[in-house]
Scaffold this active site. Sequence first.
Site, PDB file in Angstrom:
ATOM      1  N   GLU A  75       0.826  -1.207   0.000  1.00 42.60           N
ATOM      2  CA  GLU A  75       0.000   0.000   0.000  1.00 42.60           C
ATOM      3  C   GLU A  75       0.860   1.258   0.000  1.00 42.60           C
ATOM      4  O   GLU A  75       0.462   2.281  -0.560  1.00 42.60           O
ATOM      5  CB  GLU A  75      -0.942  -0.010   1.208  1.00 42.60           C
ATOM      6  CG  GLU A  75      -2.140  -0.927   1.045  1.00 42.60           C
ATOM      7  CD  GLU A  75      -1.777  -2.406   0.979  1.00 42.60           C
ATOM      8  OE1 GLU A  75      -2.476  -3.164   0.266  1.00 42.60           O
ATOM      9  OE2 GLU A  75      -0.795  -2.807   1.643  1.00 42.60           O
ATOM     10  N   HIS A 144     -10.508  -7.185   7.761  1.00 41.88           N
ATOM     11  CA  HIS A 144     -10.974  -6.871   6.408  1.00 41.88           C
ATOM     12  C   HIS A 144     -12.388  -6.299   6.403  1.00 41.88           C
ATOM     13  O   HIS A 144     -13.071  -6.357   5.384  1.00 41.88           O
ATOM     14  CB  HIS A 144     -10.963  -8.133   5.537  1.00 41.88           C
ATOM     15  CG  HIS A 144      -9.612  -8.726   5.299  1.00 41.88           C
ATOM     16  ND1 HIS A 144      -8.917  -9.364   6.292  1.00 41.88           N
ATOM     17  CD2 HIS A 144      -8.841  -8.779   4.191  1.00 41.88           C
ATOM     18  CE1 HIS A 144      -7.759  -9.801   5.799  1.00 41.88           C
ATOM     19  NE2 HIS A 144      -7.689  -9.456   4.531  1.00 41.88           N
TER      20      HIS A 144
END
Length: 341
Positions: A75, A144
């Site tokens: 990321e 998540h």
Amino acid sequence: MTTITVAEPAPIAATLRELSYAEAIREALRQEMRRDPRVFLVGEDIGVYGGAFGVTGDLVHEFGKERVRDTPISEEVIVGLAIGAAITGMRPVAEIQFSDFVTLAMEQLVNQAAKMRFMFGGKIAVPMVVRLPGGSGTGAAAQHSQSLEAWFAHVPGLKVVLPATPYDAKGLLIAAIRDPNPVMVFEHKLLYRTKGHVPEELYIEPIGKAVVRRAGRDLSIITYSVMVGRALEAAEQLAAEGIEVEVVDVRTLRPLDEATIVDSVRRTGRALVVHEAVRTGGFGGEIVARIVESDAFDLLDAPIRRLAGRETPIPYNRTLERSVVPQVEDIVAAARALVRE
């Protein structure tokens, strides 16, 4: 007399079709990439695979790997690439596969992307979009399934957008791509398959403008993202009991359309703020504070209430997962109790 906007904003063109939320996002990306060669996509598995949730689909076949760029599982790389490209004149749209993983790029977003325009005296812009699939309901467990929008709404220099309908998913994303500032677009995973009318033509929905989805006289439910649909369903059930609920879809947290929220509360005299994120530090607290600081406070017939996620990581077990996030029945119960106070 106060004028209010109810349900979807009127489309700017006559052509209407029904698209899913995911299809509306993909169409926005496609149309903006065709219109502006500076727009490109970057993220994990967004090319041939089409993205973890299939949103980018077949775009790589039309625009090629130069403009639909698969990245390593990093990321920091995704966001750093987007910032660098944005300040040199490109219009990157970065996808974080699950919004939870944006935590790995917080320094770049909070200390770099959000601050650069200010620190350079407006001489540079950072026109980038970060797409963030988030929220619970898919059985994806604690790492998540989070709702982290309040973190970014706290940061001056970042804009925070949460579309609740396919129409807004397209119109707000196009607005975000054209904005000269970094925009965080949170897309709830449960919304990807929902359908609604979406014009084929290019159109923009303004960032920083809330919309009243349903008019009512007894109570204002102020909410955003997946909770908009649940609030509307709850409002229908309450209407059968003679309780008329007004539903305000905030749509963007920063900038926040305080005027629409306050106007609604003035009309109804009661406010219930609903979001999926946990109550502590959730954006609902900011909405409550804005109402309290406004002249609507003196018109309240009952204390403002919040309905939010429980103070726990999201469980993997489906029954437990459902129990920690507000559902339609929870909104009905909270609204009914507030009206009776």
